[in-house]
Motif scaffolding. Sequence first.
Motif, PDB file in Angstrom:
ATOM      1  N   VAL A 157       0.862  -1.186   0.000  1.00  0.00           N
ATOM      2  CA  VAL A 157       0.000   0.000   0.000  1.00  0.00           C
ATOM      3  C   VAL A 157       0.895   1.232   0.000  1.00  0.00           C
ATOM      4  N   HIS A 158       0.807   2.029  -1.081  1.00  0.00           N
ATOM      5  CA  HIS A 158       1.648   3.222  -1.210  1.00  0.00           C
ATOM      6  C   HIS A 158       0.916   4.511  -0.866  1.00  0.00           C
ATOM      7  N   TRP A 159      -0.423   4.474  -0.904  1.00  0.00           N
ATOM      8  CA  TRP A 159      -1.203   5.698  -0.751  1.00  0.00           C
ATOM      9  C   TRP A 159      -2.562   5.359  -0.166  1.00  0.00           C
ATOM     10  N   ARG A 160      -3.042   6.198   0.717  1.00  0.00           N
ATOM     11  CA  ARG A 160      -4.374   6.020   1.302  1.00  0.00           C
ATOM     12  C   ARG A 160      -5.084   7.373   1.329  1.00  0.00           C
ATOM     13  N   TRP A 161      -6.412   7.297   1.189  1.00  0.00           N
ATOM     14  CA  TRP A 161      -7.248   8.469   1.372  1.00  0.00           C
ATOM     15  C   TRP A 161      -8.486   8.013   2.124  1.00  0.00           C
ATOM     16  N   LEU A 162      -8.801   8.704   3.200  1.00  0.00           N
ATOM     17  CA  LEU A 162      -9.898   8.329   4.097  1.00  0.00           C
ATOM     18  C   LEU A 162      -9.753   6.886   4.579  1.00  0.00           C
ATOM     19  N   GLY A 163      -8.511   6.460   4.755  1.00  0.00           N
ATOM     20  CA  GLY A 163      -8.228   5.133   5.286  1.00  0.00           C
ATOM     21  C   GLY A 163      -8.270   4.003   4.270  1.00  0.00           C
ATOM     22  N   LEU A 164      -8.581   4.310   3.011  1.00  0.00           N
ATOM     23  CA  LEU A 164      -8.673   3.273   1.983  1.00  0.00           C
ATOM     24  C   LEU A 164      -7.539   3.400   0.972  1.00  0.00           C
ATOM     25  N   SER A 165      -7.033   2.252   0.528  1.00  0.00           N
ATOM     26  CA  SER A 165      -5.971   2.235  -0.476  1.00  0.00           C
ATOM     27  C   SER A 165      -6.578   2.417  -1.866  1.00  0.00           C
TER      28      SER A 165
END
Length: 163
Positions: A132-140
């Motif tokens: 996982v390189h990036w998350r937004w609002l806790g989601l990948s």
Amino acid sequence: MRGLFNYRLTNFYCFILISFLVSFGYYLQYFHSLPPCPLCVLQRIIFVILALIFLLASMIQFKRAGRITTAFLTSLFSFLGLAAAARQVWLQHLPASQVPACIPDLQTLFSLFPFKKAVGLVFRGGVDCATVHWRWLGLSIPEWSLIFFIGLAIVSIWQLLRK
């Protein structure tokens, strides 16, 4: 309200949404140095195919058979994308010891192996697909892709069943 969600406009809204998603993927790739793994590239290709079908369905005034065909195709590709995204989400939630070994990029895979074997290896995934390189609002990214593929599948089935 009915005119706001007619068959052609709904397809155009889906085209716009997918165009944004693919553009955002390229933004992350080139401006944030997040290279896509083979499963990410496969999902991106499916998104582009979906965008083209949705664009075609929004531009051409199809008769009933044409509408059924385009809705069936968008349903089919939505479920293919859903499968690819679900596989990647599953890989991301595996313990590190159970993640499959690395696989080469798509260009190398398709140049070294027959099509069926290369696709099988892409769906198998690897370490790159599980990271996982990036998350937004806790989601990948794959989790977001999964949500959007589910949404597109629902819209496609609705388009298929509507009168």
